[in-house]
Design a protein around this motif. Sequence first.
Motif, PDB file in Angstrom:
ATOM      1  N   PRO A 165      41.224  28.640  34.551  1.00 26.51           N
ATOM      2  CA  PRO A 165      40.130  27.905  35.205  1.00 26.51           C
ATOM      3  C   PRO A 165      38.764  28.393  34.719  1.00 26.51           C
ATOM      4  O   PRO A 165      38.446  29.569  34.869  1.00 26.51           O
ATOM      5  N   HIS A 166      37.994  27.485  34.138  1.00 27.87           N
ATOM      6  CA  HIS A 166      36.699  27.847  33.568  1.00 27.87           C
ATOM      7  C   HIS A 166      35.796  28.476  34.629  1.00 27.87           C
ATOM      8  O   HIS A 166      35.619  27.919  35.715  1.00 27.87           O
ATOM      9  N   GLY A 167      35.274  29.655  34.326  1.00 31.43           N
ATOM     10  CA  GLY A 167      34.320  30.318  35.231  1.00 31.43           C
ATOM     11  C   GLY A 167      34.952  30.973  36.433  1.00 31.43           C
ATOM     12  O   GLY A 167      34.234  31.480  37.297  1.00 31.43           O
ATOM     13  N   ARG A 168      36.279  31.013  36.502  1.00 31.45           N
ATOM     14  CA  ARG A 168      36.914  31.557  37.710  1.00 31.45           C
ATOM     15  C   ARG A 168      37.826  32.743  37.409  1.00 31.45           C
ATOM     16  O   ARG A 168      38.714  33.057  38.216  1.00 31.45           O
ATOM     17  N   VAL A 169      37.684  33.338  36.242  1.00 28.95           N
ATOM     18  CA  VAL A 169      38.429  34.573  35.965  1.00 28.95           C
ATOM     19  C   VAL A 169      37.403  35.664  35.671  1.00 28.95           C
ATOM     20  O   VAL A 169      36.241  35.369  35.385  1.00 28.95           O
ATOM     21  N   SER A 170      37.829  36.926  35.743  1.00 28.73           N
ATOM     22  CA  SER A 170      36.859  38.000  35.474  1.00 28.73           C
ATOM     23  C   SER A 170      36.548  38.024  33.976  1.00 28.73           C
ATOM     24  O   SER A 170      37.299  37.482  33.156  1.00 28.73           O
ATOM     25  N   GLU A 171      35.442  38.667  33.628  1.00 34.76           N
ATOM     26  CA  GLU A 171      35.054  38.700  32.211  1.00 34.76           C
ATOM     27  C   GLU A 171      36.106  39.429  31.370  1.00 34.76           C
ATOM     28  O   GLU A 171      36.411  39.024  30.250  1.00 34.76           O
ATOM     29  N   VAL A 172      36.662  40.504  31.932  1.00 31.99           N
ATOM     30  CA  VAL A 172      37.706  41.225  31.168  1.00 31.99           C
ATOM     31  C   VAL A 172      38.909  40.312  30.950  1.00 31.99           C
ATOM     32  O   VAL A 172      39.434  40.215  29.829  1.00 31.99           O
ATOM     33  N   GLN A 173      39.337  39.631  32.006  1.00 34.12           N
ATOM     34  CA  GLN A 173      40.481  38.714  31.850  1.00 34.12           C
ATOM     35  C   GLN A 173      40.174  37.661  30.776  1.00 34.12           C
ATOM     36  O   GLN A 173      41.003  37.374  29.915  1.00 34.12           O
ATOM     37  N   ARG A 174      38.969  37.065  30.878  1.00 32.37           N
ATOM     38  CA  ARG A 174      38.629  36.010  29.914  1.00 32.37           C
ATOM     39  C   ARG A 174      38.651  36.557  28.489  1.00 32.37           C
ATOM     40  O   ARG A 174      39.251  35.979  27.592  1.00 32.37           O
ATOM     41  N   ARG A 175      38.033  37.703  28.299  1.00 30.78           N
ATOM     42  CA  ARG A 175      37.974  38.263  26.942  1.00 30.78           C
ATOM     43  C   ARG A 175      39.364  38.655  26.439  1.00 30.78           C
ATOM     44  O   ARG A 175      39.644  38.556  25.243  1.00 30.78           O
ATOM     45  N   GLN A 176      40.223  39.100  27.340  1.00 31.57           N
ATOM     46  CA  GLN A 176      41.593  39.411  26.888  1.00 31.57           C
ATOM     47  C   GLN A 176      42.283  38.155  26.342  1.00 31.57           C
ATOM     48  O   GLN A 176      43.140  38.232  25.481  1.00 31.57           O
ATOM     49  N   MET A 177      41.876  36.994  26.866  1.00 32.23           N
ATOM     50  CA  MET A 177      42.512  35.738  26.413  1.00 32.23           C
ATOM     51  C   MET A 177      41.783  35.114  25.229  1.00 32.23           C
ATOM     52  O   MET A 177      42.399  34.419  24.428  1.00 32.23           O
ATOM     53  N   THR A 178      40.482  35.344  25.131  1.00 32.00           N
ATOM     54  CA  THR A 178      39.714  34.603  24.125  1.00 32.00           C
ATOM     55  C   THR A 178      39.424  35.409  22.858  1.00 32.00           C
ATOM     56  O   THR A 178      38.956  34.847  21.879  1.00 32.00           O
ATOM     57  N   THR A 179      39.681  36.719  22.879  1.00 37.31           N
ATOM     58  CA  THR A 179      39.348  37.507  21.688  1.00 37.31           C
ATOM     59  C   THR A 179      40.510  37.684  20.695  1.00 37.31           C
ATOM     60  O   THR A 179      40.238  37.951  19.524  1.00 37.31           O
ATOM     61  N   PRO A 180      41.785  37.548  21.099  1.00 38.72           N
ATOM     62  CA  PRO A 180      42.842  37.649  20.079  1.00 38.72           C
ATOM     63  C   PRO A 180      42.679  36.545  19.031  1.00 38.72           C
ATOM     64  O   PRO A 180      42.411  35.385  19.371  1.00 38.72           O
ATOM     65  N   GLN A 181      42.822  36.906  17.778  1.00 35.65           N
ATOM     66  CA  GLN A 181      42.516  35.961  16.701  1.00 35.65           C
ATOM     67  C   GLN A 181      43.772  35.333  16.086  1.00 35.65           C
ATOM     68  O   GLN A 181      43.664  34.559  15.139  1.00 35.65           O
ATOM     69  N   ALA A 182      44.958  35.663  16.591  1.00 31.25           N
ATOM     70  CA  ALA A 182      46.190  35.137  15.979  1.00 31.25           C
ATOM     71  C   ALA A 182      46.176  33.605  15.988  1.00 31.25           C
ATOM     72  O   ALA A 182      45.740  32.976  16.966  1.00 31.25           O
ATOM     73  N   ALA A 183      46.686  33.028  14.885  1.00 34.43           N
ATOM     74  CA  ALA A 183      46.615  31.569  14.722  1.00 34.43           C
ATOM     75  C   ALA A 183      47.491  30.820  15.734  1.00 34.43           C
ATOM     76  O   ALA A 183      47.275  29.626  15.978  1.00 34.43           O
ATOM     77  N   ASN A 184      48.475  31.486  16.327  1.00 34.92           N
ATOM     78  CA  ASN A 184      49.358  30.770  17.265  1.00 34.92           C
ATOM     79  C   ASN A 184      48.855  30.815  18.712  1.00 34.92           C
ATOM     80  O   ASN A 184      49.535  30.344  19.623  1.00 34.92           O
ATOM     81  N   ILE A 185      47.658  31.365  18.901  1.00 34.58           N
ATOM     82  CA  ILE A 185      47.143  31.536  20.275  1.00 34.58           C
ATOM     83  C   ILE A 185      45.964  30.593  20.533  1.00 34.58           C
ATOM     84  O   ILE A 185      45.025  30.525  19.731  1.00 34.58           O
ATOM     85  N   HIS A 186      45.995  29.910  21.684  1.00 34.30           N
ATOM     86  CA  HIS A 186      44.921  28.974  22.030  1.00 34.30           C
ATOM     87  C   HIS A 186      44.542  29.169  23.501  1.00 34.30           C
ATOM     88  O   HIS A 186      45.356  28.902  24.387  1.00 34.30           O
ATOM     89  N   ALA A 187      43.320  29.631  23.734  1.00 34.90           N
ATOM     90  CA  ALA A 187      42.828  29.789  25.112  1.00 34.90           C
ATOM     91  C   ALA A 187      42.060  28.522  25.487  1.00 34.90           C
ATOM     92  O   ALA A 187      41.103  28.147  24.808  1.00 34.90           O
ATOM     93  N   LEU A 188      42.500  27.863  26.558  1.00 28.88           N
ATOM     94  CA  LEU A 188      41.903  26.591  26.969  1.00 28.88           C
ATOM     95  C   LEU A 188      41.283  26.756  28.356  1.00 28.88           C
ATOM     96  O   LEU A 188      41.990  27.036  29.333  1.00 28.88           O
ATOM     97  N   ALA A 189      39.968  26.586  28.433  1.00 26.36           N
ATOM     98  CA  ALA A 189      39.259  26.736  29.715  1.00 26.36           C
ATOM     99  C   ALA A 189      39.189  25.364  30.375  1.00 26.36           C
ATOM    100  O   ALA A 189      38.449  24.481  29.921  1.00 26.36           O
ATOM    101  N   ILE A 190      39.955  25.184  31.439  1.00 26.61           N
ATOM    102  CA  ILE A 190      40.055  23.858  32.086  1.00 26.61           C
ATOM    103  C   ILE A 190      38.976  23.723  33.161  1.00 26.61           C
ATOM    104  O   ILE A 190      38.649  24.703  33.861  1.00 26.61           O
ATOM    105  N   ASP A 191      38.446  22.525  33.279  1.00 23.48           N
ATOM    106  CA  ASP A 191      37.481  22.246  34.354  1.00 23.48           C
ATOM    107  C   ASP A 191      38.275  22.060  35.648  1.00 23.48           C
ATOM    108  O   ASP A 191      38.820  20.980  35.888  1.00 23.48           O
ATOM    109  N   GLY A 192      38.357  23.087  36.437  1.00 27.45           N
ATOM    110  CA  GLY A 192      39.122  23.010  37.676  1.00 27.45           C
ATOM    111  C   GLY A 192      39.498  24.412  38.098  1.00 27.45           C
ATOM    112  O   GLY A 192      38.976  25.392  37.571  1.00 27.45           O
ATOM    113  N   HIS A 193      40.427  24.505  39.059  1.00 29.55           N
ATOM    114  CA  HIS A 193      40.878  25.822  39.498  1.00 29.55           C
ATOM    115  C   HIS A 193      42.332  26.025  39.061  1.00 29.55           C
ATOM    116  O   HIS A 193      42.916  25.168  38.387  1.00 29.55           O
ATOM    117  N   PHE A 194      42.903  27.187  39.442  1.00 31.46           N
ATOM    118  CA  PHE A 194      44.249  27.497  38.963  1.00 31.46           C
ATOM    119  C   PHE A 194      45.258  26.425  39.364  1.00 31.46           C
ATOM    120  O   PHE A 194      46.142  26.058  38.578  1.00 31.46           O
TER     121      PHE A 194
END
Length: 462
Positions: A165-194
Amino acid sequence: MRYISTRGAAPDLGFAEAMLTGLARDGGLYVPAEIPQMSTGDIRALHGLSYEETAFRVMRPFVNDAFADDVFADLIAKAYAGFGHDARAPLVQLAPGHFLLELFHGPTLAFKDFAMQLIGQLFEHELSRRGEQVTIVGATSGDTGSAAIEAFAGLDSVDVFILYPHGRVSEVQRRQMTTPQAANIHALAIDGHFDDAQARLKDMFNHFEFRDRVRLAGVNSINWARVLAQVVYYFTSAVSLGAPDRAVSFTVPTGNFGDIFAGYIAKRMGLPIDRLIVATNQNDILHRCLTSGAYEKGEVVPSISPSMDIQVSSNFERALFDAYGRDGKAVAQLMDELKAGGFAVSQGALQALREDFGSGRVSEDETLATIRQANETMGELLCPHSAVGVKVAEDQRDPTTPMITLATAHPAKFPDAVERATGIRPPLPNRMADLYDRPERLTRVPNDLAALETLIEERRRT
Ligand SMILES: Cc1ncc(COP(=O)(O)O)c(C=O)c1O
Ligand SMILES: N[C@@H](CCOP(=O)(O)O)C(=O)O
């Protein structure tokens, strides 16, 4: 061992197939057709074993012949080798009779690593044996997503799409999902809640054309293997406090009901558990239901324990299945009513649920006060989710039975809340000290099934 759906209208499957299938094709969740038993002798024999040895003995009967014994033991060993504590899940004393089970020593600092590291190994082994590839889509309020990304990054046999959920996770959680660079990984921030993310994920599973085309797989606690791996630490902790010769109770910070359901399975297997207490934040559908019998969706309200900002609690369906005498039709009917807003649990089923589960709800101020107090009186820094558990446990525990509260995340994952309560900003472990400097990669997505499916089809490699 066969696995059956909670809605009674999907084919039963073996362990490996159930693991790769995720949601049953009738919309239900897979559960074991029967629960294997551990005798008091079997439980006593766990004394002195390593976490991995206990894991093997507890999980083996559920896995059956899906993995050979030596292979299964090897995959378990690999899964836990990277944990930052020899005990894997150490128990520390908070107060006389009250213990904290630290489940945050895995690579992403939350209890999700216990299951995700293992199913990463199981998926890889099984998919390469079959020569198959899958598309994993996961919904997360923060921790499942980071654990899944860590476990599956770089694997050729899987593409991973994580909806958070966009804007509803902690910064550490978000960065853990958005910083891995592997080509098979896709972090999608959805407009909504969990709940939106989880609902779209289930929609994808129920859209068979898409599901079959991308070979959709799930690593949320929809997946039975996730729940199974979490059963193990109920055994290790209870045994270290004297089980089977002494009963213990557990308080579990709860959102999607997967972790506490694992405790229920441990109890059904024969572990002497006196009480299993659900601890919720202000998103309290489970506490309201266990108190009143009404399971009614409310608005998801953002809290300082964001991983538990959940109103539709996926695994509660598994508990209802047992409470309704394993009547799949009755569960399917309840889930239809839930689409319209909620349902009333029958008196008999409510009584059955209350025999196993107690509950409590904790406000934001109480959570902060508990973090502050645990630091001042015990020198223990709690994450806000663990604090919700500790507060409910302290309010409800019976002094004659040891209480174990599950500490589900490391305080450094939620530094803002911890700092607000204590003035201390908990540092990240050294191995991720540069997390804030790593470049982020994410895609904003609408809460729209067709748009999500199109994006996944375009990006997947498998
Ligand atoms: C840190 C943390 N604590 C507690 C929970 C609740 O666990 P469950 O969903 O298994 O009830 C979650 C996620 O749901 C979590 O990430
Ligand atoms: N708190 C969870 C929510 C998803 O739960 P799951 O156990 O079904 O994967 C998270 O951190 O994502």
